[in-house]
Design a protein around this motif. Structure first.
Motif, PDB file in Angstrom:
ATOM      1  N   SER A  53      28.240  64.867  69.450  1.00  0.00           N
ATOM      2  CA  SER A  53      28.214  63.466  69.849  1.00  0.00           C
ATOM      3  C   SER A  53      27.033  63.234  70.792  1.00  0.00           C
ATOM      4  O   SER A  53      26.618  64.141  71.514  1.00  0.00           O
ATOM      5  CB  SER A  53      29.519  63.062  70.529  1.00  0.00           C
ATOM      6  N   ILE A  54      26.530  62.045  70.736  1.00  0.00           N
ATOM      7  CA  ILE A  54      25.404  61.680  71.597  1.00  0.00           C
ATOM      8  C   ILE A  54      25.948  60.874  72.763  1.00  0.00           C
ATOM      9  O   ILE A  54      26.671  59.901  72.566  1.00  0.00           O
ATOM     10  CB  ILE A  54      24.365  60.855  70.812  1.00  0.00           C
ATOM     11  N   GLU A  55      25.605  61.311  73.953  1.00  0.00           N
ATOM     12  CA  GLU A  55      26.035  60.580  75.143  1.00  0.00           C
ATOM     13  C   GLU A  55      25.045  59.441  75.392  1.00  0.00           C
ATOM     14  O   GLU A  55      23.853  59.677  75.577  1.00  0.00           O
ATOM     15  CB  GLU A  55      26.094  61.510  76.351  1.00  0.00           C
ATOM     16  N   THR A  56      25.533  58.232  75.351  1.00  0.00           N
ATOM     17  CA  THR A  56      24.666  57.067  75.517  1.00  0.00           C
ATOM     18  C   THR A  56      24.793  56.480  76.917  1.00  0.00           C
ATOM     19  O   THR A  56      25.770  56.727  77.626  1.00  0.00           O
ATOM     20  CB  THR A  56      24.993  55.979  74.476  1.00  0.00           C
ATOM     21  N   CYS A  57      23.786  55.727  77.277  1.00  0.00           N
ATOM     22  CA  CYS A  57      23.745  54.975  78.540  1.00  0.00           C
ATOM     23  C   CYS A  57      23.851  55.875  79.769  1.00  0.00           C
ATOM     24  O   CYS A  57      24.367  55.479  80.811  1.00  0.00           O
ATOM     25  CB  CYS A  57      24.819  53.898  78.556  1.00  0.00           C
ATOM     26  N   ARG A  58      23.369  57.101  79.639  1.00  0.00           N
ATOM     27  CA  ARG A  58      23.309  58.037  80.753  1.00  0.00           C
ATOM     28  C   ARG A  58      21.842  58.384  80.971  1.00  0.00           C
ATOM     29  O   ARG A  58      21.141  58.756  80.031  1.00  0.00           O
ATOM     30  CB  ARG A  58      24.106  59.295  80.425  1.00  0.00           C
ATOM     31  N   ILE A  59      21.377  58.286  82.188  1.00  0.00           N
ATOM     32  CA  ILE A  59      19.965  58.509  82.499  1.00  0.00           C
ATOM     33  C   ILE A  59      19.725  59.982  82.822  1.00  0.00           C
ATOM     34  O   ILE A  59      20.473  60.584  83.593  1.00  0.00           O
ATOM     35  CB  ILE A  59      19.514  57.620  83.676  1.00  0.00           C
ATOM     36  N   ALA A  60      18.671  60.515  82.231  1.00  0.00           N
ATOM     37  CA  ALA A  60      18.249  61.890  82.509  1.00  0.00           C
ATOM     38  C   ALA A  60      16.741  61.885  82.726  1.00  0.00           C
ATOM     39  O   ALA A  60      16.035  60.982  82.256  1.00  0.00           O
ATOM     40  CB  ALA A  60      18.616  62.803  81.341  1.00  0.00           C
ATOM     41  N   GLU A  61      16.257  62.886  83.433  1.00  0.00           N
ATOM     42  CA  GLU A  61      14.811  63.016  83.620  1.00  0.00           C
ATOM     43  C   GLU A  61      14.269  63.848  82.462  1.00  0.00           C
ATOM     44  O   GLU A  61      14.591  65.022  82.311  1.00  0.00           O
ATOM     45  CB  GLU A  61      14.486  63.663  84.970  1.00  0.00           C
ATOM     46  N   LEU A  62      13.457  63.215  81.636  1.00  0.00           N
ATOM     47  CA  LEU A  62      12.890  63.837  80.440  1.00  0.00           C
ATOM     48  C   LEU A  62      11.736  64.770  80.791  1.00  0.00           C
ATOM     49  O   LEU A  62      11.632  65.872  80.277  1.00  0.00           O
ATOM     50  CB  LEU A  62      12.409  62.720  79.498  1.00  0.00           C
ATOM     51  N   HIS A  63      10.847  64.300  81.648  1.00  0.00           N
ATOM     52  CA  HIS A  63       9.707  65.036  82.204  1.00  0.00           C
ATOM     53  C   HIS A  63       9.637  64.611  83.667  1.00  0.00           C
ATOM     54  O   HIS A  63      10.205  63.586  84.032  1.00  0.00           O
ATOM     55  CB  HIS A  63       8.394  64.636  81.508  1.00  0.00           C
TER      56      HIS A  63
END
Length: 163
Positions: A2-12
């Motif tokens: 499943s894909i967790e949506t509307c959660r912010i992560a630091e990509l770079h």
């Protein structure tokens, strides 16, 4: 999976990302705070897989020809306000970057990836990158975590039924 949506992560370092539930290009006006700058659309496709006549440039010297094509894929740049006015005529799929200024000719984001990509975007000035196939999950990245946080709190959006 499943894909967790509307959660912010630091990509770079200094680049933040969130997956969005099923959405389309119609979400773009909710991302743009004003009509300044440019929207750079990558890999835009037109056509419907049937042979159709087009007048196309065949080289950079201005040689044009009437050709039959089933689909055409290209990148294009428009002032933000102009692209938003054309949005109702575009397909639901889109890959767009909001830039503060016209990008340099050498900017080829199909080739430039990772740290180099984000360093160049930082140099040019960018607000966000939004990509969606128009019938599935979308993705949104930005150099500002606050931008994503504000978007995810947008009072006019229902994140279980996005445009």
């Amino acid at each position: 999976m499943s894909i967790e949506t509307c959660r912010i992560a630091e990509l770079h370092p200094g680049v933040y990302y969130t997956a969005l539930p099923f959405c389309s290009s119609r979400l773009l006006p909710y991302l743009v705070a004003d009509t300044t700058g440019y929207l750079l659309c990558l890999g835009h496709r037109t056509g419907n897989y049937t042979w159709w006549p087009y007048d196309l440039p065949l080289n950079t010297e201005g040689v044009r020809a009437n050709v039959l094509s089933r689909s055409i894929s290209f990148d294009f740049l428009l002032p933000t306000g102009q692209l938003l006015s054309l949005l109702p005529n575009l397909r639901p799929a889109i890959h767009a970057l909001h830039l503060h200024a016209q990008p340099p000719d050498h900017l080829d984001l199909h080739v430039i990836k990772g740290k180099a990509r984000y360093a160049l975007l930082r140099e040019i000035g960018w607000s966000f990158e939004f990509e969606t196939p128009g019938n599935d999950f979308g993705q949104l990245s930005a150099p500002s975590r606050a931008f994503l946080e504000a978007f995810l709190r947008h009072p006019s959006l229902n994140f279980t039924d996005l445009p």
